[in-house]
Scaffold this active site. Structure first.
Site, PDB file in Angstrom:
ATOM      1  N   GLU A  23      29.598  43.173  47.007  1.00  7.80           N
ATOM      2  CA  GLU A  23      28.649  43.984  46.253  1.00  7.80           C
ATOM      3  C   GLU A  23      28.233  45.200  47.088  1.00  7.80           C
ATOM      4  O   GLU A  23      28.458  45.224  48.306  1.00  7.80           O
ATOM      5  CB  GLU A  23      27.418  43.129  45.905  1.00  7.80           C
ATOM      6  CG  GLU A  23      27.726  41.877  45.068  1.00  7.80           C
ATOM      7  CD  GLU A  23      28.091  42.187  43.612  1.00  7.80           C
ATOM      8  OE1 GLU A  23      28.431  43.336  43.284  1.00  7.80           O
ATOM      9  OE2 GLU A  23      28.047  41.243  42.793  1.00  7.80           O
ATOM     10  N   ASN A  77      29.678  48.342  39.287  1.00  8.63           N
ATOM     11  CA  ASN A  77      28.855  48.852  40.397  1.00  8.63           C
ATOM     12  C   ASN A  77      29.707  49.187  41.626  1.00  8.63           C
ATOM     13  O   ASN A  77      29.171  49.415  42.702  1.00  8.63           O
ATOM     14  CB  ASN A  77      27.775  47.826  40.765  1.00  8.63           C
ATOM     15  CG  ASN A  77      28.365  46.514  41.265  1.00  8.63           C
ATOM     16  OD1 ASN A  77      29.585  46.336  41.303  1.00  8.63           O
ATOM     17  ND2 ASN A  77      27.513  45.588  41.665  1.00  8.63           N
ATOM     18  N   ASP A  87      38.206  35.115  44.750  1.00  4.82           N
ATOM     19  CA  ASP A  87      36.859  34.547  44.772  1.00  4.82           C
ATOM     20  C   ASP A  87      36.738  33.311  43.886  1.00  4.82           C
ATOM     21  O   ASP A  87      37.625  33.010  43.079  1.00  4.82           O
ATOM     22  CB  ASP A  87      35.812  35.604  44.357  1.00  4.82           C
ATOM     23  CG  ASP A  87      36.339  36.603  43.326  1.00  4.82           C
ATOM     24  OD1 ASP A  87      37.167  36.202  42.490  1.00  4.82           O
ATOM     25  OD2 ASP A  87      35.931  37.761  43.375  1.00  4.82           O
ATOM     26  N   HIS A 102      31.971  47.126  43.021  1.00  2.04           N
ATOM     27  CA  HIS A 102      32.398  45.998  43.854  1.00  2.04           C
ATOM     28  C   HIS A 102      33.895  45.744  43.695  1.00  2.04           C
ATOM     29  O   HIS A 102      34.492  46.038  42.668  1.00  2.04           O
ATOM     30  CB  HIS A 102      31.556  44.731  43.606  1.00  2.04           C
ATOM     31  CG  HIS A 102      31.825  43.978  42.341  1.00  2.04           C
ATOM     32  ND1 HIS A 102      30.850  43.264  41.665  1.00  2.04           N
ATOM     33  CD2 HIS A 102      32.957  43.778  41.607  1.00  2.04           C
ATOM     34  CE1 HIS A 102      31.375  42.681  40.608  1.00  2.04           C
ATOM     35  NE2 HIS A 102      32.650  42.986  40.553  1.00  2.04           N
TER      36      HIS A 102
HETATM   37  C1  F6R Z   1      37.396  38.905  39.999  1.00  2.00           C
HETATM   38  C2  F6R Z   1      36.710  39.846  40.879  1.00  2.00           C
HETATM   39  C3  F6R Z   1      35.828  40.929  40.360  1.00  2.00           C
HETATM   40  C4  F6R Z   1      36.345  41.590  39.090  1.00  2.00           C
HETATM   41  C5  F6R Z   1      35.396  42.685  38.623  1.00  2.00           C
HETATM   42  C6  F6R Z   1      35.847  43.310  37.321  1.00  2.00           C
HETATM   43  O1  F6R Z   1      38.190  38.006  40.727  1.00  2.00           O
HETATM   44  O2  F6R Z   1      36.843  39.723  42.059  1.00  2.00           O
HETATM   45  O3  F6R Z   1      35.661  41.908  41.359  1.00  2.00           O
HETATM   46  O4  F6R Z   1      37.614  42.139  39.334  1.00  2.00           O
HETATM   47  O5  F6R Z   1      34.122  42.149  38.474  1.00  2.00           O
HETATM   48  O6  F6R Z   1      35.756  42.355  36.309  1.00  2.00           O
HETATM   49  P1  F6R Z   1      36.377  42.616  34.851  1.00  2.00           P
HETATM   50  O7  F6R Z   1      37.844  42.693  35.037  1.00  2.00           O
HETATM   51  O8  F6R Z   1      35.954  41.414  34.055  1.00  2.00           O
HETATM   52  O9  F6R Z   1      35.780  43.892  34.374  1.00  2.00           O
END
Ligand code: F6R
Length: 240
Positions: free
Chosen positions: A138, A131, A67, A133
């Protein structure tokens, strides 16, 4: 079925880094799906160490990131381009022409789906949102979704605000691979670390349910997926 491995954090990153070394040794032009966020940083540090020790070369490796934020210059320190350059790409021998990100421009966002179709991902690395995702799919995201521009959930904006000087500066949209792109990867490695992930890990493993309300549950339908969960994130699981 999800293979679940519960270990301490250090052991997880050592094990996963060794997996990458072996995979790249077997296929030096492997296609890797990469993630940003806090979770993969220790893995990228270990891969840099292994590269510096001559144990791995990324010369022919291709990468696809999950992303990128919308309305943030790719040179901004909080962009995912900058994150990858800082934590990995600038420290290894990867050819930057072989690194790819979804374009956060709605007119061109579909080009990523075409590229992914031509270059299937061998191993997709994932973090996990508190959450549920994965990438920025989401809760409520369509299981058939492909790369597109998405609105970030308020929980995600709150979680990501720790990287920005003010919550008003946190982007509210991103270009994200879809759940169907992720499911197309031949193998998936998800890493969940820390207390903040304990509730969602408990929910995912509470039953066999696969629901769009918890996007990560779609991974139960993937033939080759492993969750590496540290002791803090696993603390609410009965089997621990
Ligand atoms: C990042 C992504 C997100 C993160 C997720 C966890 O490229 O796609 O899905 O993997 O938000 O984030 P952290 O690792 O910061 O807890």
């Amino acid at each position: 079925m999800i293979n679940l491995i519960i270990k301490n954090k250090e052991d997880i990153f050592n094990e996963v880094a060794n997996i990458y070394v072996n995979k790249v040794e077997e296929n030096d032009s492997i296609t890797l799906g990469l993630a940003t966020g806090s979770t993969p940083i220790p893995l990228y540090d270990k891969l840099v160490e292994k590269y510096e020790g001559g144990m791995i070369s990324f010369k022919n490796v291709k990468t696809f990131n999950l992303d990128e934020y919308c309305n943030l210059d790719i040179n901004d320190k909080n962009s995912y381009h900058s994150f990858m350059n800082k934590n990995l790409f600038s420290k290894i021998d990867i050819n930057t022409n072989n690194t790819h990100f979804p374009t956060a421009n709605s007119e061109h966002v579909d080009e990523y789906n075409e590229l992914l179709e031509k270059t299937p991902i061998d191993v997709q690395l994932l973090g996990l949102g508190s959450n549920g995702h994965i990438a920025f799919n989401e809760p409520g995201s369509d299981f058939k979704s492909v790369t597109r521009i998405v609105d970030l959930a308020q929980k995600t904006i709150d979680d990501n605000s720790r990287f920005f000087s003010s919550i008003d500066l946190v982007p509210t949209q991103a270009a994200s691979m879809g759940l169907s792109n992720i499911m197309d990867a031949k193998e998936i490695i998800l890493i969940a670390i820390g207390d903040a992930k304990a509730n969602i890990i408990k929910e995912i493993f509470a039953n066999d349910e696969v629901t769009e309300d918890i996007p990560a549950t779609i991974l139960k339908n993937h033939p080759n997926v492993t969750f590496y969960v540290d002791l803090d994130a696993a603390k609410l699981l009965d089997e621990k």
